[in-house]
Design a protein around this motif. Sequence first.
Motif, short mmCIF file in Angstrom:
data_model
loop_
_atom_site.label_atom_id
_atom_site.label_comp_id
_atom_site.label_asym_id
_atom_site.label_seq_id
_atom_site.Cartn_x
_atom_site.Cartn_y
_atom_site.Cartn_z
N VAL A 165 -80.97 4.44 -55.30
CA VAL A 165 -80.15 5.11 -54.28
C VAL A 165 -81.00 5.44 -53.05
CG1 VAL A 165 -78.87 7.24 -53.77
CG2 VAL A 165 -78.45 6.01 -55.90
N SER A 166 -82.24 5.82 -53.28
CA SER A 166 -83.10 6.17 -52.14
C SER A 166 -83.38 4.97 -51.25
CB SER A 166 -84.41 6.80 -52.62
OG SER A 166 -85.19 5.86 -53.30
N GLN A 167 -83.16 3.76 -51.76
CA GLN A 167 -83.37 2.56 -50.96
C GLN A 167 -82.16 2.21 -50.10
OE1 GLN A 167 -84.89 -0.67 -53.36
NE2 GLN A 167 -86.17 0.74 -54.54
N LEU A 168 -81.05 2.90 -50.33
CA LEU A 168 -79.85 2.68 -49.51
C LEU A 168 -80.01 3.38 -48.17
CD1 LEU A 168 -77.09 3.42 -52.19
CD2 LEU A 168 -77.86 1.16 -51.42
N SER A 169 -79.24 2.91 -47.19
CA SER A 169 -79.24 3.60 -45.90
C SER A 169 -78.55 4.96 -46.08
CB SER A 169 -78.48 2.77 -44.86
OG SER A 169 -77.08 2.79 -45.16
N ILE A 170 -78.76 5.84 -45.13
CA ILE A 170 -78.14 7.17 -45.18
C ILE A 170 -76.63 7.04 -45.24
CG2 ILE A 170 -77.77 9.31 -43.87
CD1 ILE A 170 -80.51 9.14 -45.19
N ASP A 171 -76.06 6.13 -44.45
CA ASP A 171 -74.61 5.93 -44.48
C ASP A 171 -74.13 5.49 -45.86
OD1 ASP A 171 -74.31 6.66 -41.84
OD2 ASP A 171 -74.32 4.59 -41.08
N GLN A 172 -74.86 4.59 -46.48
CA GLN A 172 -74.50 4.12 -47.81
C GLN A 172 -74.65 5.24 -48.84
OE1 GLN A 172 -77.19 0.76 -47.93
NE2 GLN A 172 -75.48 -0.69 -47.73
N GLN A 173 -75.68 6.05 -48.70
CA GLN A 173 -75.85 7.18 -49.60
C GLN A 173 -74.69 8.17 -49.47
OE1 GLN A 173 -79.75 9.05 -49.49
NE2 GLN A 173 -80.76 7.07 -49.23
N GLU A 174 -74.26 8.42 -48.25
CA GLU A 174 -73.14 9.33 -48.02
C GLU A 174 -71.84 8.75 -48.59
OE1 GLU A 174 -73.19 10.28 -43.85
OE2 GLU A 174 -74.96 11.57 -44.08
N MET A 175 -71.66 7.43 -48.46
CA MET A 175 -70.49 6.78 -49.05
C MET A 175 -70.53 6.91 -50.57
SD MET A 175 -69.27 3.28 -47.14
CE MET A 175 -70.81 2.43 -47.40
N LEU A 176 -71.70 6.71 -51.14
CA LEU A 176 -71.87 6.83 -52.59
C LEU A 176 -71.55 8.25 -53.05
CD1 LEU A 176 -72.73 5.66 -55.31
CD2 LEU A 176 -75.10 6.24 -54.71
N ILE A 177 -72.04 9.24 -52.33
CA ILE A 177 -71.76 10.64 -52.66
C ILE A 177 -70.25 10.88 -52.63
CG2 ILE A 177 -71.96 13.02 -51.81
CD1 ILE A 177 -74.86 12.21 -50.91
N ASP A 178 -69.59 10.38 -51.61
CA ASP A 178 -68.14 10.55 -51.47
C ASP A 178 -67.40 9.89 -52.64
OD1 ASP A 178 -65.79 11.42 -50.00
OD2 ASP A 178 -65.49 9.29 -49.51
N ILE A 179 -67.81 8.68 -52.98
CA ILE A 179 -67.18 7.96 -54.10
C ILE A 179 -67.39 8.73 -55.41
CG2 ILE A 179 -67.35 5.89 -55.54
CD1 ILE A 179 -68.01 4.36 -52.87
N LEU A 180 -68.61 9.20 -55.65
CA LEU A 180 -68.90 9.94 -56.88
C LEU A 180 -68.10 11.24 -56.95
CD1 LEU A 180 -72.75 9.39 -57.19
CD2 LEU A 180 -70.94 8.37 -58.58
N ARG A 181 -67.98 11.95 -55.83
CA ARG A 181 -67.18 13.18 -55.83
C ARG A 181 -65.73 12.89 -56.17
NH1 ARG A 181 -70.09 15.74 -50.76
NH2 ARG A 181 -71.61 17.01 -51.87
N LYS A 182 -65.18 11.83 -55.59
CA LYS A 182 -63.78 11.48 -55.86
C LYS A 182 -63.60 11.06 -57.32
CE LYS A 182 -62.60 10.33 -51.13
NZ LYS A 182 -62.35 9.29 -50.15
N ARG A 183 -64.54 10.29 -57.84
CA ARG A 183 -64.45 9.88 -59.25
C ARG A 183 -64.56 11.08 -60.17
NH1 ARG A 183 -67.80 4.18 -59.92
NH2 ARG A 183 -66.43 2.95 -58.58
N ASN A 184 -65.49 11.98 -59.87
CA ASN A 184 -65.64 13.18 -60.69
C ASN A 184 -64.39 14.04 -60.65
OD1 ASN A 184 -68.21 12.55 -61.53
ND2 ASN A 184 -69.25 13.86 -60.06
#
Length: 78
Positions: free
Chosen positions: A11-30
């Motif tokens: 995850v740390s290798q992703l861009s900041i935008d991609q990390q923020e998208m991932l966070i958003d996806i994980l929050r929605k899934r949770n």
Amino acid sequence: MITFESTLDAVSQLSIDQQEMLIDILRKRNAEVRRREILEECHEGLTEYRAGVLKSQSAEEAIAELRSYLDTEDCVKC
């Protein structure tokens, strides 16, 4: 097997935008998983109520029962 540490490294290798998208996806899934858990608990409670395992109570009765429970030694988390 994917470890938590290797996941964090990836995850740390992703861009900041991609990390923020991932966070958003994980929050929605949770949130969706939690909604399903709550729904299942509601179904279980309704089934128990209909089977007579649970009884309806007034707010005062429920509060008194909760207070009584909190005063017992069975309440380990208190």
